[in-house]
Design a protein around this motif. Structure first.
Motif, PDB file in Angstrom:
ATOM      1  N   ASP A   1      49.215  39.394  45.340  1.00 39.68           N
ATOM      2  CA  ASP A   1      48.595  39.193  44.033  1.00 39.68           C
ATOM      3  C   ASP A   1      49.602  38.858  42.943  1.00 39.68           C
ATOM      4  OD1 ASP A   1      49.758  41.682  44.233  1.00 39.68           O
ATOM      5  OD2 ASP A   1      48.298  42.663  42.918  1.00 39.68           O
ATOM      6  N   VAL A   2      50.880  38.748  43.294  1.00 44.03           N
ATOM      7  CA  VAL A   2      51.908  38.440  42.307  1.00 44.03           C
ATOM      8  C   VAL A   2      52.945  37.525  42.954  1.00 44.03           C
ATOM      9  CG1 VAL A   2      53.222  40.510  42.909  1.00 44.03           C
ATOM     10  CG2 VAL A   2      53.574  39.433  40.683  1.00 44.03           C
ATOM     11  N   SER A   3      53.481  36.583  42.190  1.00 47.48           N
ATOM     12  CA  SER A   3      54.453  35.650  42.750  1.00 47.48           C
ATOM     13  C   SER A   3      55.815  36.318  42.890  1.00 47.48           C
ATOM     14  CB  SER A   3      54.571  34.414  41.859  1.00 47.48           C
ATOM     15  OG  SER A   3      55.259  34.722  40.660  1.00 47.48           O
ATOM     16  N   VAL A   4      56.626  35.775  43.790  1.00 51.49           N
ATOM     17  CA  VAL A   4      57.976  36.299  43.972  1.00 51.49           C
ATOM     18  C   VAL A   4      58.784  36.123  42.692  1.00 51.49           C
ATOM     19  CG1 VAL A   4      60.130  36.035  45.254  1.00 51.49           C
ATOM     20  CG2 VAL A   4      57.951  35.894  46.460  1.00 51.49           C
ATOM     21  N   ARG A   5      58.572  35.021  42.001  1.00 51.88           N
ATOM     22  CA  ARG A   5      59.283  34.797  40.740  1.00 51.88           C
ATOM     23  C   ARG A   5      58.993  35.917  39.738  1.00 51.88           C
ATOM     24  NH1 ARG A   5      58.514  29.620  42.672  1.00 51.88           N
ATOM     25  NH2 ARG A   5      60.200  28.107  42.295  1.00 51.88           N
ATOM     26  N   GLU A   6      57.743  36.352  39.685  1.00 52.73           N
ATOM     27  CA  GLU A   6      57.379  37.436  38.769  1.00 52.73           C
ATOM     28  C   GLU A   6      58.050  38.742  39.184  1.00 52.73           C
ATOM     29  OE1 GLU A   6      52.947  36.397  37.121  1.00 52.73           O
ATOM     30  OE2 GLU A   6      53.127  36.830  39.262  1.00 52.73           O
ATOM     31  N   LEU A   7      58.125  38.996  40.481  1.00 50.31           N
ATOM     32  CA  LEU A   7      58.799  40.201  40.963  1.00 50.31           C
ATOM     33  C   LEU A   7      60.274  40.186  40.585  1.00 50.31           C
ATOM     34  CD1 LEU A   7      57.278  40.484  44.567  1.00 50.31           C
ATOM     35  CD2 LEU A   7      56.738  41.929  42.598  1.00 50.31           C
ATOM     36  N   LEU A   8      60.895  39.035  40.715  1.00 53.24           N
ATOM     37  CA  LEU A   8      62.314  38.922  40.383  1.00 53.24           C
ATOM     38  C   LEU A   8      62.546  39.043  38.880  1.00 53.24           C
ATOM     39  CD1 LEU A   8      63.206  36.046  42.850  1.00 53.24           C
ATOM     40  CD2 LEU A   8      64.111  38.373  42.940  1.00 53.24           C
ATOM     41  N   GLN A   9      61.687  38.427  38.098  1.00 53.14           N
ATOM     42  CA  GLN A   9      61.824  38.516  36.644  1.00 53.14           C
ATOM     43  C   GLN A   9      61.662  39.952  36.154  1.00 53.14           C
ATOM     44  OE1 GLN A   9      58.819  35.681  35.524  1.00 53.14           O
ATOM     45  NE2 GLN A   9      60.237  33.943  35.511  1.00 53.14           N
ATOM     46  N   ALA A  10      60.812  40.716  36.859  1.00 54.40           N
ATOM     47  CA  ALA A  10      60.575  42.114  36.489  1.00 54.40           C
ATOM     48  C   ALA A  10      61.611  43.058  37.097  1.00 54.40           C
ATOM     49  CB  ALA A  10      59.174  42.530  36.926  1.00 54.40           C
ATOM     50  N   LYS A  11      62.594  42.498  37.818  1.00 60.24           N
ATOM     51  CA  LYS A  11      63.620  43.313  38.483  1.00 60.24           C
ATOM     52  C   LYS A  11      62.975  44.363  39.389  1.00 60.24           C
ATOM     53  CE  LYS A  11      66.905  41.206  36.217  1.00 60.24           C
ATOM     54  NZ  LYS A  11      67.813  40.248  36.879  1.00 60.24           N
ATOM     55  N   ASP A  12      61.994  43.925  40.163  1.00 65.71           N
ATOM     56  CA  ASP A  12      61.263  44.827  41.044  1.00 65.71           C
ATOM     57  C   ASP A  12      62.220  45.521  42.020  1.00 65.71           C
ATOM     58  OD1 ASP A  12      59.603  45.429  43.646  1.00 65.71           O
ATOM     59  OD2 ASP A  12      58.117  45.118  42.068  1.00 65.71           O
ATOM     60  N   PRO A  13      61.989  46.803  42.308  1.00 66.95           N
ATOM     61  CA  PRO A  13      62.861  47.554  43.227  1.00 66.95           C
ATOM     62  C   PRO A  13      62.973  46.943  44.620  1.00 66.95           C
ATOM     63  CG  PRO A  13      61.452  49.056  42.011  1.00 66.95           C
ATOM     64  CD  PRO A  13      60.972  47.674  41.686  1.00 66.95           C
ATOM     65  N   ILE A  14      62.015  46.127  45.011  1.00 60.96           N
ATOM     66  CA  ILE A  14      62.129  45.457  46.306  1.00 60.96           C
ATOM     67  C   ILE A  14      63.407  44.631  46.363  1.00 60.96           C
ATOM     68  CG2 ILE A  14      61.160  43.572  47.708  1.00 60.96           C
ATOM     69  CD1 ILE A  14      58.392  44.607  46.966  1.00 60.96           C
ATOM     70  N   PHE A  15      63.779  44.053  45.225  1.00 60.66           N
ATOM     71  CA  PHE A  15      64.948  43.185  45.172  1.00 60.66           C
ATOM     72  C   PHE A  15      66.153  43.823  44.490  1.00 60.66           C
ATOM     73  CE2 PHE A  15      61.475  40.111  45.603  1.00 60.66           C
ATOM     74  CZ  PHE A  15      61.976  39.277  46.589  1.00 60.66           C
ATOM     75  N   PHE A  16      65.935  44.779  43.594  1.00 59.13           N
ATOM     76  CA  PHE A  16      67.032  45.235  42.749  1.00 59.13           C
ATOM     77  C   PHE A  16      67.300  46.735  42.806  1.00 59.13           C
ATOM     78  CE2 PHE A  16      65.790  41.209  40.851  1.00 59.13           C
ATOM     79  CZ  PHE A  16      67.022  40.619  40.610  1.00 59.13           C
ATOM     80  N   GLU A  17      66.669  47.458  43.702  1.00 60.56           N
ATOM     81  CA  GLU A  17      66.945  48.885  43.824  1.00 60.56           C
ATOM     82  C   GLU A  17      68.410  49.085  44.205  1.00 60.56           C
ATOM     83  OE1 GLU A  17      64.963  52.795  46.036  1.00 60.56           O
ATOM     84  OE2 GLU A  17      64.496  50.757  46.675  1.00 60.56           O
ATOM     85  N   ALA A  18      68.985  50.216  43.811  1.00 64.15           N
ATOM     86  CA  ALA A  18      70.397  50.481  44.099  1.00 64.15           C
ATOM     87  C   ALA A  18      70.665  50.305  45.583  1.00 64.15           C
ATOM     88  CB  ALA A  18      70.764  51.894  43.665  1.00 64.15           C
TER      89      ALA A  18
END
Length: 329
Positions: free
Chosen positions: A306-323
């Motif tokens: 329900d959300v684009s990967v670009r939106e996840l990256l822009q939001a610094k989603d933990p899937i991509f940016f967790e420690a």
């Protein structure tokens, strides 16, 4: 499952795919694929309960059942002879010898490169010749995403350099994405020189001049997207990559309702459990991958339709940016 494949310089891991990515928004290509499979081999079986519809779980189409099916019921059986592999590329009259040279120089990863060149060339020939195209794989090639945006397909191989720098830098996916993009860039340059002359001759026809190689690089890149997101290895007793029509249309789920196996030269898809009429058939791509690697391989993130990967990256989603200390490995 898909295993590590050495393209030309370094090895990067890719896994078994099943993203439903199709070339147009209509169902005509999908019906054409079914008709071709039935005509291509008497050993092809498609359960009468199978229907192709817009997927509920991702972009493109998926396979559904129109009636209740029982546990272990056979749903689809595709002969391996109807699966596209490097063997088909090596038999190509135009470029087979060149693909063979790539395979020798690059090792196992050369199979992936050769397949990409072959299907890109055939797609461009089919696109130019239309109904006059006589290649075997036309009906299948029409269902593959050779250009950005086809059937809402997204993949980081199509992203611009500034998008990668802006959105991916600092994420777990950045190094992986850059490694794959660099490998594919090298392969595109090599393959453009291999298939370009053949494409130009096709467009030139019987004229003593003319023809062009416009769109060759784009089609090659699209071929890599198709193979990375859809091809299987290990279907037989080898490591050879194969594109399996229909099976590669199934969407991913952590709780799949089908299973597939190869026996006696057939790729058989059975119901893992009883399936209710109206349900979409779901497979699992690779349960061992961290979520961000689904993006670099297949172009999506599980459970985030329900959300684009670009939106996840822009939001610094933990899937991509967790420690990194607590990230999935």
């Amino acid at each position: 499952n898909r295993k590590g494949v050495n393209l030309i310089v370094e090895t990067f891991t890719m896994v078994s795919p099943l993203i439903a990515l199709l070339a147009t928004a209509t169902g005509s290509n999908q019906q054409g694929l079914i008709n071709w499979l039935r005509d291509d081999s008497i050993d092809c079986y498609i359960n009468p309960a199978i229907a192709i519809r817009q997927s509920r779980c991702g972009s493109g189409y998926g396979c559904f059942v129109t009636k209740n099916v029982e546990e272990d019921e056979l749903l689809i059986s595709i002969p391996t002879s109807s699966c596209l592999s490097i063997a088909d590329a090596l038999l190509d009259d135009d470029c087979g010898e060149k693909f063979g040279e790539i395979l020798k120089k690059a090792g196992p990863g050369g199979g992936l490169v050769g397949m990409a060149g072959y299907i890109a060339k055939e797609y461009l020939k089919m696109e130019h010749l239309g109904e006059k195209y006589e290649g075997r794989w036309g009906a299948y090639l029409k269902t593959l995403p050779f250009r950005e945006g086809m059937n809402e397909q997204d993949h980081m191989l199509w992203w611009r350099n500034n998008e990668v720098e802006t959105l991916l830098k600092g994420s777990y996916a950045f190094d992986d994405a850059m490694g794959i993009r660099n490998e594919v860039d090298v392969a595109v340059k090599i393959l453009s020189g291999v298939i370009g002359p053949s494409v130009k001759r096709t467009r030139q026809g019987f004229l003593p001049f003319g023809g062009n190689t416009e769109g060759v690089d784009e089609a090659i890149r699209g071929a890599f997207v198709s193979i990375m997101s859809r091809a299987f290895d290990g279907l037989l007793d080898d490591e050879e990559l194969r594109l399996v029509p229909l099976l590669d249309m199934l969407q991913h789920s952590d709780e799949p309702n089908i299973r597939h196996a190869t026996k006696n030269g057939q790729v058989d898809i059975h119901a893992r459990s009883a399936i209710i009429a109206g349900s979409e058939l779901m497979n699992t791509y690779n349960e061992q991958l961290p979520s961000w690697k689904y993006f670099t391989r297949f172009g999506f993130v599980p459970g985030k339709n329900d959300v684009s990967v670009r939106e996840l990256l822009q939001a610094k989603d933990p899937i991509f940016f967790e420690a990194r200390a607590t990230a999935e490995v």
